[in-house]
Design an enzyme around this catalytic site. Structure first.
Site, short mmCIF file in Angstrom:
data_model
loop_
_atom_site.label_atom_id
_atom_site.label_comp_id
_atom_site.label_asym_id
_atom_site.label_seq_id
_atom_site.Cartn_x
_atom_site.Cartn_y
_atom_site.Cartn_z
N GLY B 74 -23.77 -22.73 17.54
CA GLY B 74 -25.06 -22.99 18.00
C GLY B 74 -25.43 -24.31 18.23
O GLY B 74 -26.08 -24.75 19.01
N SER B 198 -25.72 -18.53 19.44
CA SER B 198 -24.98 -18.72 18.20
C SER B 198 -23.97 -17.49 17.99
O SER B 198 -24.89 -16.48 18.09
CB SER B 198 -25.85 -19.21 16.92
N HIS B 200 -22.29 -16.30 15.19
CA HIS B 200 -22.59 -15.70 13.77
C HIS B 200 -23.59 -15.05 13.54
O HIS B 200 -23.48 -14.11 12.75
CB HIS B 200 -22.17 -16.65 12.55
N THR B 236 -8.95 -27.66 22.95
CA THR B 236 -8.21 -26.42 22.92
C THR B 236 -9.31 -25.44 22.91
O THR B 236 -10.02 -25.21 22.07
CB THR B 236 -7.02 -26.37 21.96
N CYS B 326 -32.94 -24.34 7.80
CA CYS B 326 -32.20 -25.50 8.03
C CYS B 326 -33.11 -26.77 8.15
O CYS B 326 -34.14 -26.81 9.09
CB CYS B 326 -31.62 -25.32 9.39
#
Lengths: 384, 384
Positions: B74, B198, B200, B236, B326
């Protein structure tokens, strides 16, 4: 001919080391708590994170464990290293070859557009950087060097790059994303200030990588947001990948010597087979031995187009990379081939054969036969 | 009291959906080839990649599948959206609240330092953005809005943000990293130009995320290097994570309604229990119902310190987040609490309880008891 496929594109992606696989499978069935939480689950996650950090520091030969920052892979580590340095110093000079991996090349060009001076380092016919001939600027500097070249396989002498950096008062960035593990390297011995690492090239997971920064190096966080990684890399930690990377580098600590020896043996057998059976095959970069990544062969088949040959080889059961291992839109000719003075015909005909930790050597004879068969088929198709 | 722990910090990290787990375990034992290779293994990887891209587009209600770019999570999606827009337009105005997630806030501040104008959008006492009161600038603009607030749980009316963006001729960025799935959203219906996701938070893997960009939106690639993701995100591809994200969003398509209903039911039971047992508990953000993320409770316990309370709750078997979900170094008070006019005492005492797809509701009574017990213990310790 055996029907079993032979996969020789490990630099682009290869199987996880068994210990990595085991650890990731264990981890992915867990609670997936984040290290940031002030609860038991969070503390346990924090322990896993710091254990992996210690393992990466050990692998890199770094005393300063806190210098390790986990990233989403090699490209982010490279971009973050170079652009983070640029953000911190605001102006200066970057010493770099014209055959770097696109991750490096695009970062230095971006800084070039922002006013940084780019001084190009030339190379010899086997791809060794020539530090003695570089023009010196007086401002803050960054020397960018790769551990071994992604298209040529040539190992660089990091000590010479360090000596040059000292002479011009510059910091030293080592792009070890392509050859860490395969080529001996230690941050303390080399005196590197910034080092980029890719997890998947070590039999670790995709989406894992690390940047090591020597304490005191001017650098600004590139991916901003939350306070993860000590305010140096924002975003919820990808702990399954980080844990996997930790196990991968620990495996290399234990088994690296065996991996290198095995790959080097297979490399030699395979190249000698190709050389014997295919007259037009020509090896580029350093010769086999200590100056070459033991898991890498760069071979041109002049007169053929690399992409077409790769497709034909795929049909005969051999998976290889045709052309550069990583190109940008404008790089129609692999920059490494241009830099060493390969002919246009050779540059267009470059095939990369890259080995992994799990190659063994029983495939080498069969693979050389398939190369010969593919070259014959394509040559005949074109002459018909 | 049951000895079993109750985990209510799912926004920070929660278990993978069973289908995601299964798919990732399948994938991680495979050959790990990269989509870029011109061989069978590479083509198979390419198919996996594009299948996941289609699934994410479907989940986002996006007609343009190619608009989906996979990121490392995210934070990268948010940073890439905002800074990529900034890089493309070079100057302009950003309309944004002062209570955004640090990923958004740091990106807009970085652009602010580079000369962009920041116009702040104020909010009401429950955290709804007030688009009617915003000062309008004449240059190129970007409206930044979150789908639901990470600390308050309040759902925003994206249609109002779109209307405002149209009025000022701006592009619309929707940060859906915190509440996609839990809150109804479609890029076509909302008219969003840039959307960050995001993985998760959807029971998908850490290290997975996506950015969707409407075709024609001014935007420049942020992570440069190789040509992956159509030159829009180098590096990658982290295919195990991408594949996992694809399965996660497909699961939400099938089971999202059930997840929302179950979480909403548990949210209600748990909050009513806490409210009944703990006199000082106060809910912040929107009231329970359609204007609130059903997996989110923001509760203050005035007089107590959030971090201390979280530690005590951990001891009684309840894992929660104390303070903002956060924060950056300077955000000692959760910006959302400041923006809605919470008292300093309330702001310091904020606990987040976040649910996941696997919560059920059998824990709600016990969890409320533990909250009451924790509050009592800490209060007593402080009065002693």
């Amino acid at each position: 001919m055996s029907a079993e496929r032979i996969y020789l594109d490990h630099a682009a992606g290869g199987a996880l080391l068994p210990a990595v696989q085991k650890e990731m499978l264990r981890y992915l069935v867990g609670n997936q708590a984040s290290p940031g939480g002030g609860h038991r689950e969070g503390r346990e996650a924090r322990e896993e994170l710091e254990k992996a950090r210690q393992r990466v520091a050990t692998f890199l030969g770094a005393k300063d464990v806190e210098g390790v920052i986990f990233t989403s892979g090699g490209t982010e580590a490279v971009q973050s290293a170079i652009r983070g340095w640029g953000e911190a110093v605001q102006k200066g000079t970057i010493y770099v070859s014209e055959m770097e991996h696109p991750a490096v090349e695009s970062a230095v060009r971006t800084l070039g557009k922002k006013g940084f001076t780019l001084v190009r380092v030339s190379v010899d016919v086997e791809g060794r950087l020539k530090w003695g001939e570089v023009k010196v600027e007086k401002d803050k500097g960054l020397v960018c060097v790769h551990l071994a070249h992604h298209d040529l396989g040539t190992v660089q002498k990091i000590a010479e790059a360090r000596k040059f950096a000292d002479r011009v008062g510059a910091k030293l960035f080592v792009d070890a994303t392509y050859s860490a593990g395969w080529v001996s390297f230690s941050v303390e011995e080399s005196g590197a200030d910034l080092v980029a690492l890719s997890g998947h090239r070590l039999g670790g997971p995709k989406g894992s990588g690390a940047l090591w920064i020597r304490s005191g190096t001017a650098w600004a966080a590139w991916l901003e947001g939350g306070r993860q990684e000590g305010d140096r890399r924002a975003g919820t930690e990808n702990l399954p990948a980080i844990v996997g990377l930790g196990v991968a580098v620990e495996e290399w600590g234990k088994k690296g010597e065996a991996f290198r020896k095995e790959a080097g043996g297979a490399q030699k057998l395979f190249w000698h087979g190709v050389q014997k059976k295919v007259g037009i095959a020509k090896l580029h970069g350093a010769p086999l031995g200590v100056e070459r990544n033991p898991a890498h062969l760069a071979v041109s088949f002049a007169g053929l187009e690399a992409e077409a040959l790769a497709l034909v080889l795929d049909r005969v059961g051999l998976a290889v990379r045709g052309g550069s291992g990583c190109v940008t839109r404008e790089m129609r000719v692999p920059p490494g081939m241009k830099a060493i003075g390969a002919t246009a015909e050779e540059a267009r005909a470059l095939i990369l054969f890259t080995l992994g930790w799990n190659c063994g050597e029983e495939w080498t004879g069969e693979a050389a036969d398939r190369v010969a068969q593919g070259v014959k088929r394509l040559t005949e198709a074109l002459s018909a």
